[in-house]
Scaffold this motif. Sequence first.
Motif, short mmCIF file in Angstrom:
data_model
loop_
_atom_site.label_atom_id
_atom_site.label_comp_id
_atom_site.label_asym_id
_atom_site.label_seq_id
_atom_site.Cartn_x
_atom_site.Cartn_y
_atom_site.Cartn_z
N LEU A 1 0.82 -1.21 0.00
CA LEU A 1 0.00 0.00 0.00
C LEU A 1 0.86 1.26 0.00
O LEU A 1 0.52 2.25 -0.65
N LEU A 2 1.97 1.22 0.72
CA LEU A 2 2.88 2.37 0.71
C LEU A 2 3.48 2.58 -0.67
O LEU A 2 3.61 3.72 -1.14
N ASP A 3 3.84 1.50 -1.34
CA ASP A 3 4.39 1.62 -2.69
C ASP A 3 3.35 2.18 -3.67
O ASP A 3 3.66 3.02 -4.52
N LYS A 4 2.09 1.72 -3.55
CA LYS A 4 1.04 2.23 -4.42
C LYS A 4 0.77 3.71 -4.17
O LYS A 4 0.59 4.49 -5.11
N SER A 5 0.75 4.10 -2.90
CA SER A 5 0.50 5.50 -2.58
C SER A 5 1.65 6.38 -3.05
O SER A 5 1.44 7.50 -3.54
N LEU A 6 2.90 5.90 -2.94
CA LEU A 6 4.04 6.67 -3.43
C LEU A 6 3.99 6.82 -4.94
O LEU A 6 4.31 7.88 -5.49
N LYS A 7 3.56 5.77 -5.63
CA LYS A 7 3.42 5.85 -7.09
C LYS A 7 2.36 6.87 -7.49
O LYS A 7 2.53 7.61 -8.46
N LYS A 8 1.26 6.92 -6.73
CA LYS A 8 0.21 7.89 -7.02
C LYS A 8 0.72 9.32 -6.80
O LYS A 8 0.46 10.22 -7.61
N LEU A 9 1.44 9.53 -5.69
CA LEU A 9 1.98 10.87 -5.43
C LEU A 9 2.99 11.28 -6.48
O LEU A 9 3.04 12.45 -6.89
N ASN A 10 3.81 10.35 -6.95
CA ASN A 10 4.78 10.67 -8.00
C ASN A 10 4.08 11.04 -9.31
O ASN A 10 4.55 11.92 -10.04
N SER A 11 2.96 10.38 -9.61
CA SER A 11 2.23 10.74 -10.83
C SER A 11 1.62 12.13 -10.72
O SER A 11 1.53 12.86 -11.71
N TRP A 12 1.21 12.52 -9.50
CA TRP A 12 0.70 13.88 -9.32
C TRP A 12 1.81 14.91 -9.39
O TRP A 12 1.61 16.00 -9.93
N SER A 13 2.97 14.60 -8.85
CA SER A 13 4.07 15.58 -8.82
C SER A 13 4.63 15.85 -10.20
O SER A 13 5.29 16.87 -10.40
N ASN A 14 4.39 14.94 -11.15
CA ASN A 14 4.87 15.18 -12.52
C ASN A 14 4.07 16.27 -13.23
O ASN A 14 4.48 16.73 -14.29
N LYS A 15 2.93 16.65 -12.67
CA LYS A 15 2.11 17.70 -13.27
C LYS A 15 2.37 19.02 -12.55
O LYS A 15 2.81 19.06 -11.41
N PHE A 16 2.07 20.12 -13.25
CA PHE A 16 2.27 21.44 -12.67
C PHE A 16 1.04 21.79 -11.82
O PHE A 16 0.04 22.30 -12.32
N ILE A 17 1.13 21.50 -10.51
CA ILE A 17 0.02 21.72 -9.59
C ILE A 17 0.46 22.76 -8.56
O ILE A 17 1.57 22.69 -8.02
#
Length: 216
Positions: free
Chosen positions: A158-174
């Motif tokens: 679950l930690l790995d999945k959540s980290l992957k989700k956060l990395n996909s968000w950080s790749n965008k200009f938010i």
Amino acid sequence: MECIEEPSYSILINGGYTKWIKGKSGFRQGCPLSPFLFIVCSQLLSNVFLSRGTDLGIKIAHKSQKISHLHYADNVLLFTDAKKKNLRRLKEIIEDYCSWIGQRINYPKSSMICGKKVDRRKKKMIEDFMGLKAVNEMEYLGVKVALRRLKKRDYQILLDKSLKKLNSWSNKFISLAGRMVLVNSVYVNFLIFISSHSLIPLGVLNEFEKLCRDFI
């Protein structure tokens, strides 16, 4: 009704008609009405347990009511003690339910967990009778189910999945406000869902919090 009950179509292309195409009616995955069909079928199974399976189920506390089944769409969790008469009645309910609605049990994806008081010989007997494979733990709706206290390593996926989700968000200009909205409305709810099913170790909670701070 002629437009609903399996009509036939012919399409005009470049001045000529194509061959007749026979339409088919029914529900497919993604149809907005499909969840209601699962609810109707699940209610039928619940009614059968209320009428014929009142003795089935287990208690999670001394004075609590018995829990015989839990539903989530087409996934079902069944609970009973390891007695022959209860297992026989449970199997009869499942077979009748499948014959009524046309569904079938997916045995390769189904499994069972037995308590510590069930010895190896009796566990083998239940496996052969029910046609299910006995396991020590399994995953249900993304949450690990086991008859033991879960540790930090159990939540590593679950930690790995959540980290992957956060990395996909950080790749965008938010913007900063956008990152806080994502964390509060999406990421934190994911943690609440897990904590409502099991006791999460403090180290895992601290890791989730650290991921949130780093993302913001």
